[in-house]
Write a protein that holds these residues in place. Structure first.
Motif, short mmCIF file in Angstrom:
data_model
loop_
_atom_site.label_atom_id
_atom_site.label_comp_id
_atom_site.label_asym_id
_atom_site.label_seq_id
_atom_site.Cartn_x
_atom_site.Cartn_y
_atom_site.Cartn_z
N ARG A 1 15.65 2.15 5.35
CA ARG A 1 15.96 1.00 6.20
C ARG A 1 16.53 1.46 7.54
NH1 ARG A 1 21.16 -1.79 4.29
NH2 ARG A 1 21.84 0.24 5.09
N ASP A 2 17.42 2.46 7.49
CA ASP A 2 18.11 2.90 8.70
C ASP A 2 17.33 3.94 9.50
OD1 ASP A 2 20.20 1.27 7.86
OD2 ASP A 2 21.24 2.90 6.83
N GLU A 3 16.55 4.78 8.82
CA GLU A 3 15.90 5.91 9.48
C GLU A 3 14.38 5.85 9.45
OE1 GLU A 3 17.66 8.16 11.00
OE2 GLU A 3 19.68 7.81 10.20
N GLY A 4 13.80 4.95 8.67
CA GLY A 4 12.36 4.98 8.43
C GLY A 4 11.50 4.41 9.54
N GLY A 5 12.10 3.67 10.48
CA GLY A 5 11.31 3.06 11.53
C GLY A 5 10.49 4.06 12.32
N LYS A 6 11.11 5.19 12.65
CA LYS A 6 10.41 6.22 13.43
C LYS A 6 9.23 6.80 12.66
CE LYS A 6 14.94 7.51 15.25
NZ LYS A 6 15.99 8.57 15.26
N LEU A 7 9.38 6.84 11.35
CA LEU A 7 8.36 7.46 10.50
C LEU A 7 7.18 6.52 10.26
CD1 LEU A 7 7.97 10.13 8.90
CD2 LEU A 7 8.94 8.96 6.92
N PHE A 8 7.44 5.22 10.28
CA PHE A 8 6.41 4.25 9.92
C PHE A 8 6.10 3.28 11.06
CE2 PHE A 8 8.38 5.24 5.69
CZ PHE A 8 7.29 5.92 5.17
N GLY A 9 5.78 3.82 12.21
CA GLY A 9 5.25 3.02 13.31
C GLY A 9 6.25 2.27 14.14
N GLY A 10 7.53 2.47 13.95
CA GLY A 10 8.53 1.83 14.77
C GLY A 10 8.87 0.40 14.38
N TYR A 11 8.32 -0.08 13.27
CA TYR A 11 8.60 -1.45 12.84
C TYR A 11 10.01 -1.56 12.25
CZ TYR A 11 3.54 -2.15 13.16
OH TYR A 11 2.25 -2.22 13.59
N PRO A 12 10.64 -2.72 12.41
CA PRO A 12 11.91 -2.95 11.70
C PRO A 12 11.65 -2.89 10.19
CG PRO A 12 11.55 -4.65 13.37
CD PRO A 12 10.27 -3.87 13.25
N GLU B 1 0.84 -1.20 0.00
CA GLU B 1 0.00 0.00 0.00
C GLU B 1 0.88 1.25 0.00
OE1 GLU B 1 -3.24 0.23 -0.07
OE2 GLU B 1 -3.98 -1.77 0.45
N PRO B 2 0.48 2.31 -0.71
CA PRO B 2 1.23 3.56 -0.63
C PRO B 2 1.19 4.12 0.80
CG PRO B 2 -0.24 3.56 -2.53
CD PRO B 2 -0.62 2.38 -1.69
N LEU B 3 2.37 4.39 1.34
CA LEU B 3 2.48 4.91 2.71
C LEU B 3 2.90 6.37 2.75
CD1 LEU B 3 4.32 1.94 4.51
CD2 LEU B 3 1.85 2.35 4.32
N ALA B 4 3.60 6.82 1.72
CA ALA B 4 4.09 8.20 1.71
C ALA B 4 4.22 8.68 0.28
CB ALA B 4 5.43 8.30 2.42
N PHE B 5 3.98 9.97 0.09
CA PHE B 5 4.13 10.62 -1.22
C PHE B 5 5.06 11.82 -1.08
CE2 PHE B 5 -0.13 8.83 -0.85
CZ PHE B 5 -0.19 7.98 -1.94
#
Length: 401
Positions: A224-235, A145-149
């Motif tokens: 991969r390195d920085e996106g966890g905080k942006l997308f719910g904290g998931y690995p 699913e698209p998560l960010a634009f």
């Protein structure tokens, strides 16, 4: 003016700092310019030379228009429950609204343009509808699913710039990802980066080997390195990068071609290029028919069921991440070392960075004269590419040791 009197080779460190400062910010296009020809980079971003341009709806404007319409359409659709809930008339209504908003903001004088301009713009609008139809069909057959634009990297973005530091000097890579798609599975978020391409650009292992076209992979590894905080904290698990053709080509078909033949040809032109994770579950999630009859992904299925194409294992993506990081350090060193050689990359003598270079009249490039030289990009097969990555990474590991 004629810049051929500048000495090829190296600027002094002081001159580099005067021209660029001690901290240089590069967009993806600037990074490719620095890599494809050092002299062209110096002309454009050091001397800030500019070519004369004619007024018109040129290639950059076409790109801006298509990106704007697609981004606003997909964002609005996501806010209304997702693309999968939209029938085609509703989707086209969103496209029509996005086109209208673009015209109101950027082309308020459209009716006053000449007939050819209006015709070409109308053709472009028609192609956007078809491209959006293709995008919706792809996402409707996918668990991603698209998560960010328009996800920004840099001071004004949601994620930090990619920063490389070398002996008190700093290079920062900034930019935007057109779209980030995600799939949550077993507590991990698989992300793929999607870039809309209005030109002929395709994912190319040969270019990547020589340090060109790094943007998409660079963003993927940063997510991969920085996106966890942006997308719910998931690995985050990198799932791949895709170029989505966002401008139709004229089809070279016989006049008596059937509707089915035309449809197949159009679909082929809209097939994505890129690199995707070699994991059957992820491939199926990206496209439900991926393991039997893929339509959109840059893969194919043999008669024995084997999947081939632009694939990379998780281990290979890890190695590629190290290789991209090494290339960034190399680019940083070259820029701050003041390299202004005319050393364009080339496929053939007739097709090189010089072919459409706006600074050719100032450069007077002569291959083999002084330090002027063509750097040829050799076609690279999958096995050759990964062997090269292993060799370079192994050599660097031994050097560090």
């Amino acid at each position: 003016r004629d810049a051929s009197h500048y000495t090829r080779g190296r600027l002094s460190r002081e001159a580099v700092h005067t021209l660029y400062g001690r901290s240089i910010t590069l967009s993806a296009s600037r990074m490719d310019k620095a890599r494809s020809c050092h002299f062209a980079y110096f002309m454009q971003y050091g001397l800030r030379a500019k070519e004369r341009t004619a007024a018109g709806f040129d290639a950059p404007q076409v790109g801006t228009f298509v990106h704007d319409v697609m981004e606003h359409t997909l964002r609005t659709a996501s806010e209304r429950g997702g693309l999968k809930t939209l029938e085609r008339p509703a989707l086209h209504a969103l496209v029509r609204r996005a086109i209208g908003a673009y015209i109101e903001k950027n082309l308020p004088d459209l009716d006053g343009k000449n007939a050819r301009f209006r015709y070409l713009f109308r053709r472009l609008c028609e192609s956007v509808y078809r491209i959006m139809d293709s995008t919706v069909e792809e996402l409707s057959d996918s668990d991603f699913e698209p998560l960010a634009f328009e996800l920004g990297f840099g001071a004004d973005g949601q994620l930090p710039a990619v920063t490389i530091r070398e002996a008190g000097e700093e290079l920062r890579v900034v930019g935007k990802v057109d779209r980030v798609d995600g799939w949550l599975k077993d507590g991990k978020l698989y992300l793929r980066v999607v870039d809309y391409k209005t030109g002929a650009k395709r994912f190319d292992l040969a270019e990547l080997r020589y340090g060109l076209g790094l943007q998409m992979l660079l963003y993927l590894f940063t997510l991969r390195d920085e996106g966890g905080k942006l997308f719910g904290g998931y690995p985050i698990e990198p799932a791949g990068v895709l170029y989505l053709p966002a401008r139709e080509k004229l089809l070279n078909l016989p006049r008596n071609a059937s509707e089915a033949e035309i449809e197949r040809a159009m679909h082929k032109e809209l097939q994505r290029s890129g690199m995707v994770l070699n994991d059957p579950a992820v491939l199926h999630a990206m496209e439900h028919s991926a393991l039997t009859s893929p339509c959109y992904l840059p893969i194919a299925v043999k008669k024995d069921g084997a999947v081939t194409g632009s694939l990379a294992s998780a281990e290979q993506l890890g190695k590629l991440s190290k290789y991209v990081d090494r290339l960034l350090h190399e680019i940083t060193q070259e820029v701050f070392a003041g390299n202004i050689d005319a050393d364009p990359y080339a496929r053939t003598p007739q097709l090189s960075a010089c072919t459409y270079c706006e600074f050719a009249s100032a450069c007077h490039f002569e291959n083999g004269c002084g330090s002027d030289r063509m750097e040829y990009i050799k076609a690279t097969k999958n096995d050759e590419f990964w062997q090269h990555i292993d060799e370079v990474n192994g050599k660097e590991a031994r050097s560090d040791g």
